[in-house]
Design a protein around this motif. Structure first.
Motif, PDB file in Angstrom:
ATOM      1  N   LYS A   1      -5.682   5.375  -9.460  1.00  0.00           N
ATOM      2  CA  LYS A   1      -6.843   4.128  -8.755  1.00  0.00           C
ATOM      3  C   LYS A   1      -8.044   4.193  -9.984  1.00  0.00           C
ATOM      4  O   LYS A   1      -8.399   5.218 -10.378  1.00  0.00           O
ATOM      5  CB  LYS A   1      -6.947   4.284  -7.385  1.00  0.00           C
TER       6      LYS A   1
ATOM      7  N   GLN B   1       1.066  -1.376   0.345  1.00  0.00           N
ATOM      8  CA  GLN B   1      -0.158  -0.096  -0.322  1.00  0.00           C
ATOM      9  C   GLN B   1       0.746   1.391   0.031  1.00  0.00           C
ATOM     10  O   GLN B   1       0.267   2.188  -0.576  1.00  0.00           O
ATOM     11  CB  GLN B   1      -1.032  -0.465   1.271  1.00  0.00           C
TER      12      GLN B   1
ATOM     13  N   ARG C   1       0.426   3.959  -3.401  1.00  0.00           N
ATOM     14  CA  ARG C   1       0.392   4.967  -2.991  1.00  0.00           C
ATOM     15  C   ARG C   1       1.943   6.031  -2.805  1.00  0.00           C
ATOM     16  O   ARG C   1       1.280   7.383  -3.971  1.00  0.00           O
ATOM     17  CB  ARG C   1       0.383   5.392  -1.245  1.00  0.00           C
ATOM     18  N   SER C   2       2.605   5.724  -3.392  1.00  0.00           N
ATOM     19  CA  SER C   2       4.299   6.381  -3.537  1.00  0.00           C
ATOM     20  C   SER C   2       3.837   6.499  -5.182  1.00  0.00           C
ATOM     21  O   SER C   2       4.299   7.459  -6.375  1.00  0.00           O
ATOM     22  CB  SER C   2       4.912   5.725  -3.350  1.00  0.00           C
TER      23      SER C   2
ATOM     24  N   GLU D   1       1.095   9.004  -6.481  1.00  0.00           N
ATOM     25  CA  GLU D   1       1.857  10.797  -6.115  1.00  0.00           C
ATOM     26  C   GLU D   1       2.954  10.306  -7.563  1.00  0.00           C
ATOM     27  O   GLU D   1       3.209  12.265  -8.167  1.00  0.00           O
ATOM     28  CB  GLU D   1       2.966  10.284  -5.237  1.00  0.00           C
TER      29      GLU D   1
END
Length: 85
Positions: A58, A44, A48-49, A52
Motif C-alpha cells: 500500500k 480486497q 491482502r494476500s 502478505e
C-alpha cells in the motif's frame, strides 16, 4: 519466489502497469482493469494476500474522484515475480 494464482498474476500485471499518466492505481481502478468480473470483497482479499506475500504494498492515500483512496504498487520482489499475462 512467491506462489501466485493466475488471478493474482492478473492483478499484479494490472498494478505493475500503473495508470497511463504513470500514477499508481487505487482499488476501483484495479477492479476496472482486472481483466475478469469480480466483487470488491474478493479483490480486497486477494490484495491482502499479495501484501502478505510481499509482492505489492500500500502507498499513501490520495484524494481521487471526491474520495480518499489507498494506492497500491508492486514491490521490487513483486516485479521479480511478475510475468506479463
Amino acid at each position: 519466489m512467491a506462489i501466485l494464482s493466475y488471478r493474482m498474476m492478473m492483478l499484479l500485471d494490472t498494478i505493475a502497469k500503473r495508470n497511463p499518466d504513470g500514477s499508481a492505481r487505487d482499488l476501483d481502478q484495479i477492479i476496472e482493469t482486472a481483466g475478469y468480473k469480480v466483487s470488491k470483497q474478493a479483490i480486497q482479499f486477494s490484495l491482502r494476500s499479495m501484501i502478505e506475500k510481499g509482492v505489492i504494498e500500500k502507498m499513501d492515500r490520495e484524494l481521487r474522484r471526491d474520495r480518499v483512496r489507498t494506492l497500491y504498487r508492486a514491490t521490487e520482489y513483486g516485479l521479480k515475480c511478475y510475468k506479463p499475462v
